[in-house]
Motif scaffolding. Structure first.
Motif, PDB file in Angstrom:
ATOM      1  N   UNK A 269       0.818  -1.214   0.000  1.00  0.00           N
ATOM      2  CA  UNK A 269       0.000   0.000   0.000  1.00  0.00           C
ATOM      3  C   UNK A 269       0.850   1.261   0.000  1.00  0.00           C
ATOM      4  N   UNK A 270       2.076   1.165   0.522  1.00  0.00           N
ATOM      5  CA  UNK A 270       2.957   2.325   0.563  1.00  0.00           C
ATOM      6  C   UNK A 270       3.870   2.445  -0.640  1.00  0.00           C
ATOM      7  N   UNK A 271       3.692   1.570  -1.639  1.00  0.00           N
ATOM      8  CA  UNK A 271       4.563   1.592  -2.821  1.00  0.00           C
ATOM      9  C   UNK A 271       3.909   2.360  -3.960  1.00  0.00           C
ATOM     10  N   UNK A 272       3.561   3.608  -3.696  1.00  0.00           N
ATOM     11  CA  UNK A 272       2.923   4.455  -4.705  1.00  0.00           C
ATOM     12  C   UNK A 272       4.003   5.172  -5.520  1.00  0.00           C
ATOM     13  N   UNK A 273       4.699   4.395  -6.323  1.00  0.00           N
ATOM     14  CA  UNK A 273       5.780   4.942  -7.141  1.00  0.00           C
ATOM     15  C   UNK A 273       5.967   4.059  -8.359  1.00  0.00           C
ATOM     16  N   UNK A 274       6.821   4.479  -9.255  1.00  0.00           N
ATOM     17  CA  UNK A 274       7.156   3.692 -10.442  1.00  0.00           C
ATOM     18  C   UNK A 274       8.658   3.471 -10.411  1.00  0.00           C
TER      19      UNK A 274
END
Length: 546
Positions: A269-274
């Motif tokens: 849920x905290x991996x809002x990246x590319x």
């Protein structure tokens, strides 16, 4: 099936790594699809036959032989597949044994009852070597000294490609891997599975000081401790992972490429990246510091994780490196540039589930040695040294990265119990439980504090096995209790990486990575360590700091 059973036997009897690779290459080259593909699935642990498990094999064996004889045989041999293969009363007939692909494909379609009946029929037709191979194939747990990584290295050698190329497409392939073998044979192009958030092969480090030179004060060249050449960072006691978030898909991989995303939805849920980052999976303690490894262990290998578990043991990743950022592959950049990109990435991500691994100042050899032996937190295992100019290379290249772990804790303990091992150790007592002294109601008594099954040589294993056989005083199923008095007992010097409180253990303590460092034939058992000595080694309670 005959060729596969021959391969397994030869792999067991071949000790050298290169020898095993040669055997695998020869097998994959001489066999054809899909037989070699199913064999590859077995060797890499990717084959799962749900209808036949170890319990099924045990029920079949007990039905075909005297149950008490089977129990005693299993106790003596120590390995289910080996026991059944030897005790099975085969009734070989005229029917041929199907090839490996027919066995696997038939079992994958079979119900549990059908699977047991089919396996029983094949066990009737096979010789002991073939029975052993069949049982290992359907139940897993080969224990033949061949890892998935070694198998992929053999495939790479067979096809004349880099092992990293196989690793990068592996998660998009399925048994029996026909497209993979066609590519390695040169009859088709490289498979291009549409993998979202793929795994990239990790870069590993060599020990800076090998075990045999641990006591050598000149083992490390002071000239290499140069801040212009090497960076240093803490080596945390967690699980090395790769967190990948690309094209809307988020995954967390172990260093061997196993997908453990489902166990850590809080981190996902905290991996809002590319990007794709390399780091250590850890648990945050209530005081904000890193929790002991035991807290992380409570969350590993779970099919589901509850809200309470995520609240009481929140997971996060301490980032070491960045491999991909916004679709740009950074692995060919030097570590100095990747580190700058990583610092910028963590700041931009702003996630409570991702933080940055701090650098340790590189000044002198003495300062670094003091730091790795007295790190600022007990959850730190030592140091990592990385060349600033190092590229991110798959595997374990020599020279760019080193791990310099703190010296292990040592304790003198008394051997209490022993059990036979598995695989090639099934004839030896090789799993040892040991204890230390404490004050009991009737005077000093031994309490178990750990179990170890490595750290000794083959010759020392024979000596330990002989001691167990000559000093057995009681038996509990497959376990033997040995003489363990102050006057007559065997002292083992045990090395371990850490210690923590554990209500599940009688002593109240649990060791991290215990192994036998030395056999103290010279030391009386009465002079082994006290439980109080170990309790003084416990790290401070993180709650006490808050």
């Amino acid at each position: 099936m005959q060729a596969f059973s021959d391969l397994l036997e030869r792999l067991i009897l071949t000790p050298s790594r290169n020898g095993k690779i040669d055997l695998l290459v020869n097998y994959f080259t001489s066999e054809v699809n899909p037989a070699r593909g199913w064999a590859l699935a077995v060797l890499t642990g990717e084959l799962d036959i749900p209808g036949v498990k170890a319990g099924s094999i045990r029920r079949l064996a007990e039905a075909r032989s005297d149950p008490e004889l089977f129990r005693m045989s299993y106790d003596y041999v120590g390995d289910l597949a080996e026991t059944v293969s030897l005790i099975w009363p085969g009734t070989r007939g005229a029917n041929r044994v199907p090839p490996i692909e027919d066995i696997v494909e038939t079992l994958l379609r079979a119900t549990r009852a059908e699977g047991e009946r089919l396996v029983a029929g094949w066990l009737d037709q096979l010789d002991p070597k073939g029975r052993w191979a069949l049982i290992k194939m359907v139940t897993g747990g080969l224990r033949i000294g061949v890892s998935a990584r070694l198998t992929k290295l053999a495939l790479a050698q067979m096809g004349g490609v880099d092992a990293g190329e196989i690793e990068e497409i592996w998660h998009g392939l399925e048994p029996p891997y026909e497209s993979l073998f066609d590519w390695l044979d040169g009859t088709a192009g490289k498979p291009a599975p549409d993998i979202k958030a793929p795994f990239r092969p990790v870069m590993l480090a060599h020990p800076l000081v090998t075990k045999d030179k641990r006591d050598d004060p000149d083992a490390v060249d002071p000239a290499m401790i140069d801040p212009e050449v090497f960076a240093a960072e803490w080596k945390y006691d967690g699980i090395r992972v790769q967190a990948v978030s690309e094209r809307g898909t988020r995954r967390i991989y172990t260093r061997t490429g196993d997908d453990i995303s489902h166990t850590f939805p809080d981190v996902l849920a905290g991996m809002d990246f590319d990007a794709a980052i390399d780091g250590e999976l850890l648990i945050r303690a209530p005081n904000g510091e890193v929790a002991p490894f035991n807290d992380l262990q409570q969350r590993l290998n779970r099919k589901t994780v509850s809200k309470k578990q995520m609240e009481t043991r929140p997971a996060f990743i301490r980032a070491y490196d960045i491999l991909v950022d916004g679709g740009e592959d950074l692995r060919t950049l030097p570590f100095r540039d990747r580190r700058a990109r990583l610092e910028d990435f963590v700041a931009r991500a702003g996630s409570e589930r991702i933080d940055l691994s701090p650098l340790v100042p590189v000044t002198t050899l003495d300062a670094l040695e003091a730091a790795r032996n007295a790190p600022p937190a007990p959850e730190i295992e030592g140091l990592m040294l990385k060349r600033w100019d190092s590229l991110y290379e798959a595997g374990r290249p020599t020279g760019p990265w080193y791990k310099w772990k703190r010296d292990p804790f040592l304790v003198d303990a008394v051997l209490l119990y022993a059990q036979r091992g598995h695989g090639r150790r099934s004839s030896f007592y090789s799993d040892f439980t040991f204890g230390v002294w404490r004050d009991g109601a009737d005077g000093p008594e031994l309490t178990p504090v750990g179990k170890a099954y490595f750290g000794f040589t083959d010759e020392e294993l024979k000596q330990l096995d002989k001691f167990v056989r000559e000093n057995t005083i009681d038996r509990f199923g497959p376990v033997r209790a040995v003489t363990a008095t102050a006057e007559d007992g065997l002292v083992l010097e045990v090395a371990f990486e850490g210690l923590q409180r554990s209500p599940r253990h009688k002593s109240g303590l649990a060791m991290r990575f215990p192994r036998i460092n030395r056999i103290r034939w010279d030391k009386p058992a009465g002079e082994a360590d006290q439980l109080a000595t170990l309790e003084k080694m416990l790290p401070p309670d993180p709650l006490a700091k808050s």
